[in-house]
Enzyme design. Structure first.
Site, PDB file in Angstrom:
ATOM      1  N   ASN A 273       0.767  -1.020   0.095  1.00 42.95           N
ATOM      2  CA  ASN A 273       0.107   0.041   0.108  1.00 42.95           C
ATOM      3  C   ASN A 273       0.838   1.248   0.057  1.00 42.95           C
ATOM      4  O   ASN A 273       2.099   1.047  -0.055  1.00 42.95           O
ATOM      5  CB  ASN A 273      -1.012  -0.107   1.330  1.00 42.95           C
ATOM      6  CG  ASN A 273       0.036   0.078   2.408  1.00 42.95           C
ATOM      7  OD1 ASN A 273       0.636   1.115   2.854  1.00 42.95           O
ATOM      8  ND2 ASN A 273      -0.149  -1.144   3.144  1.00 42.95           N
TER       9      ASN A 273
ATOM     10  N   ASP B 147      -3.972  -6.713   5.388  1.00 43.56           N
ATOM     11  CA  ASP B 147      -4.803  -7.879   6.149  1.00 43.56           C
ATOM     12  C   ASP B 147      -4.728  -9.223   5.588  1.00 43.56           C
ATOM     13  O   ASP B 147      -4.949 -10.410   6.266  1.00 43.56           O
ATOM     14  CB  ASP B 147      -6.264  -7.388   6.102  1.00 43.56           C
ATOM     15  CG  ASP B 147      -6.383  -6.142   6.872  1.00 43.56           C
ATOM     16  OD1 ASP B 147      -5.979  -5.939   7.985  1.00 43.56           O
ATOM     17  OD2 ASP B 147      -7.239  -5.176   6.282  1.00 43.56           O
TER      18      ASP B 147
ATOM     19  N   PRO C 277      -1.932 -12.221  10.787  1.00 43.84           N
ATOM     20  CA  PRO C 277      -2.390 -11.946  12.151  1.00 43.84           C
ATOM     21  C   PRO C 277      -2.614 -10.515  12.501  1.00 43.84           C
ATOM     22  O   PRO C 277      -2.051  -9.664  11.937  1.00 43.84           O
ATOM     23  CB  PRO C 277      -1.055 -12.682  13.045  1.00 43.84           C
ATOM     24  CG  PRO C 277       0.137 -12.789  12.069  1.00 43.84           C
ATOM     25  CD  PRO C 277      -0.659 -12.724  10.475  1.00 43.84           C
ATOM     26  N   ASP C 278      -3.560 -10.378  13.491  1.00 36.67           N
ATOM     27  CA  ASP C 278      -3.804  -8.983  14.080  1.00 36.67           C
ATOM     28  C   ASP C 278      -2.611  -8.574  15.072  1.00 36.67           C
ATOM     29  O   ASP C 278      -2.817  -8.769  16.207  1.00 36.67           O
ATOM     30  CB  ASP C 278      -5.272  -8.842  14.506  1.00 36.67           C
ATOM     31  CG  ASP C 278      -5.515  -7.437  14.898  1.00 36.67           C
ATOM     32  OD1 ASP C 278      -4.820  -6.691  15.260  1.00 36.67           O
ATOM     33  OD2 ASP C 278      -6.868  -7.201  14.967  1.00 36.67           O
TER      34      ASP C 278
ATOM     35  N   PHE D  80      -3.880   2.936  15.041  1.00 36.87           N
ATOM     36  CA  PHE D  80      -4.246   3.915  14.263  1.00 36.87           C
ATOM     37  C   PHE D  80      -5.468   3.386  13.345  1.00 36.87           C
ATOM     38  O   PHE D  80      -5.612   2.154  13.229  1.00 36.87           O
ATOM     39  CB  PHE D  80      -2.913   4.457  13.389  1.00 36.87           C
ATOM     40  CG  PHE D  80      -2.092   5.563  13.825  1.00 36.87           C
ATOM     41  CD1 PHE D  80      -1.463   5.313  14.941  1.00 36.87           C
ATOM     42  CD2 PHE D  80      -2.452   6.504  13.090  1.00 36.87           C
ATOM     43  CE1 PHE D  80      -0.808   6.588  15.554  1.00 36.87           C
ATOM     44  CE2 PHE D  80      -1.731   7.805  13.536  1.00 36.87           C
ATOM     45  CZ  PHE D  80      -0.990   7.760  14.651  1.00 36.87           C
TER      46      PHE D  80
ATOM     47  N   LYS E  82     -12.901   0.094  15.736  1.00 38.47           N
ATOM     48  CA  LYS E  82     -11.926  -0.603  15.757  1.00 38.47           C
ATOM     49  C   LYS E  82     -11.132  -0.544  17.266  1.00 38.47           C
ATOM     50  O   LYS E  82     -10.568  -1.367  17.741  1.00 38.47           O
ATOM     51  CB  LYS E  82     -10.746   0.019  14.792  1.00 38.47           C
ATOM     52  CG  LYS E  82     -10.837  -0.415  13.389  1.00 38.47           C
ATOM     53  CD  LYS E  82      -9.655   0.222  12.471  1.00 38.47           C
ATOM     54  CE  LYS E  82     -10.150  -0.004  11.188  1.00 38.47           C
ATOM     55  NZ  LYS E  82      -9.465   0.586  10.092  1.00 38.47           N
TER      56      LYS E  82
ATOM     57  N   LYS F  63     -10.541  -3.948  19.286  1.00 44.56           N
ATOM     58  CA  LYS F  63      -9.250  -4.236  19.664  1.00 44.56           C
ATOM     59  C   LYS F  63      -9.181  -4.035  21.203  1.00 44.56           C
ATOM     60  O   LYS F  63      -7.739  -4.374  21.730  1.00 44.56           O
ATOM     61  CB  LYS F  63      -8.088  -3.576  18.846  1.00 44.56           C
ATOM     62  CG  LYS F  63      -8.269  -3.788  17.447  1.00 44.56           C
ATOM     63  CD  LYS F  63      -6.989  -3.309  16.646  1.00 44.56           C
ATOM     64  CE  LYS F  63      -7.442  -3.381  15.125  1.00 44.56           C
ATOM     65  NZ  LYS F  63      -6.522  -4.166  14.357  1.00 44.56           N
TER      66      LYS F  63
END
Ligand code: PMT
Length: 405
Positions: A209, A278, A306-307, A324, A338, A342
């Site tokens: 990105n 992701d 993985p997150d 962020f 979010k 999280k």
């Protein structure tokens, strides 16, 4: 203009790096500082006072007995008006005099008579720097509260290579700016991620990105300026590592995940700025995909990464976690969702067209107290605001140890 309103006395001592002090004067002034130059007699053999007078627009002093100073008190007057006294280059001989408290010329007298912070940027041959006498002198100066900035390692004017090179003028200016920042994170350890990740499809192609890393690198710099010990896990970007920050370079989300898990212990704060992919290709190929005539385009199967932030926030005793969120619409709604999913105390929202790539950004901080909007500003300014907010949350957390996040 990060030194706007600051009055800096720049001391220049005898050494070939004195020629770089001309550029240093120019850069300090560009940042808004007013600069008064004081030279040792030895320094005038390398560059003339006229050069510095032209660049600073102020009288240059070299002599304690200068008849231009009506009260003969240049050593007192100059230091009383200064916000900082910076000596660059600082020779081995000059540092030895300072360590011994000598005051046998204008510059050494000025140092002894000052009531402002002193920064020195040593410059000398590598063997002079490594000599036990210099090591001793530097230790004495540090314990006296002098900020020793540098030296760097590299090629030297004498043809040798090693430690002793004066920092570049840009680096000295950065250190001077850092010196004026409040030490809000002194003694704290901060880990952060920055930049994009690159998920390989084959040896030459991948999914990535447009994150430049600028926001994350600005936060790393601001946290270090505020006194934190900073570890930066960085995806592939073309930015230099901020001085004093430990950088671990990674490419993919899996590597970023492993690096963060390996570093997180003992950190007080974790800031996830990276734009982590992701998904990644399930089976990256060892050989380049060839375009086959008349064949259908290849399908790329993706699997979830993985997150990283989610995992760190779910640790039994997590650091203070800051996330962020870059959104194209409904910033508050998506950022808050979010933050909730999280389970983190603070998320920083930015719109994609504001945040990605540029030097400026606009941020909204979402925490238990509500929203705090920070208007468009250079990323380093926003980073300093964010660091102050993080420091306040840390303090609050220390007062209420049972609170989450
Ligand atoms: O690098 P710049 O050009 O300066 O741009 C800065 C930025 C716009 C990339 C930055 O300010 C930013 O917003 N980064 C987060 C991008 C984002 O929207 O991330 P996300 O929604 O995919 O993830 C939310 C949070 O979880 C982020 O803190 C992210 O780092 C983290 N995350 C996401 C996925 C994943 N697998 N692991 C994570 O830790």
């Amino acid at each position: 203009m990060e030194l706007a309103g600051k009055r800096i006395v720049l001391g220049i001592t005898g050494g070939i790096a004195a020629y770089k002090a001309a550029e240093l004067v120019r850069l300090l002034i560009k940042e808004g500082a007013s600069v008064h130059v004081v030279m040792s007699e030895a320094a005038t053999h390398f560059v003339t006072p006229v050069t510095f007078q032209a660049l600073s627009g102020k009288l240059v002093f070299t002599d304690q007995w200068d008849p231009r100073v009506a009260n003969n008190m240049a050593h007192i007057d100059l230091s009383r008006e200064a916000d900082a006294l910076l000596v660059a280059p600082a020779s081995a001989d000059f540092l030895a005099k300072l360590a011994g408290g000598l005051a046998d010329d204008l510059l050494t007298t000025l140092v002894l008579a000052r009531d402002c912070p002193l920064l020195v940027a040593p410059a000398m041959n590598r063997q002079m720097w490594e000599n036990p006498a210099t090591r001793r002198n530097i230790a004495v100066l540090r314990s006296d509260g002098v900020s020793v900035i540098g030296p760097a390692c590299g090629d030297q004017a004498c043809g040798e290579t090693g430690p002793g090179r004066m920092l570049e003028p840009e680096e000295i200016v950065d250190e001077t700016i850092a010196h004026f920042q409040p030490q809000l994170l002194a003694g704290k350890r901060l880990l952060l991620t920055a930049g994009p990740t690159f998920e390989a499809i084959d040896p030459v192609r991948g999914i990535t990105n447009l994150s430049s890393g600028k926001m994350g690198y600005a936060i790393a710099r601001a946290a270090r300026e505020a006194g934190a010990q900073v570890t930066l896990v960085s995806g592939p970007v073309s930015l230099p590592c901020p001085r004093g920050v430990t950088r671990i370079s990674v490419t993919s989300a899996l590597q970023m995940h492993a690096a963060v898990l390996g570093q997180v212990a003992d950190n007080d704060v974790f800031v996830a700025v990276a734009a982590v992919a992701d998904y990644r290709p399930a089976e990256p190929l060892d050989q380049k995909i060839k375009k086959a005539a008349q064949a259908a385009p290849p399908a790329i199967e993706l699997v979830q990464n993985p997150d990283i932030l989610g995992e760190i926030a779910a640790l039994p005793a997590p650091p203070l976690c800051v996330g962020f969120a870059a959104e194209s619409e409904k910033l508050a709604e998506y950022a808050e969702s979010k933050r909730r999913s999280k389970k983190i105390p603070l998320i920083v929202g930015n719109l994609i067209h504001d945040g990605f790539g540029g030097d400026d950004n606009r941020l909204v901080l979402f925490d238990d107290e509500g929203q705090h909007a920070l208007p468009v500003a250079p990323k380093i300014d926003l980073a300093r605001h964010l660091v102050a907010h993080i420091a306040a949350l840390l303090e609050k957390r220390q007062c209420t140890p049972a609170s989450t996040g």
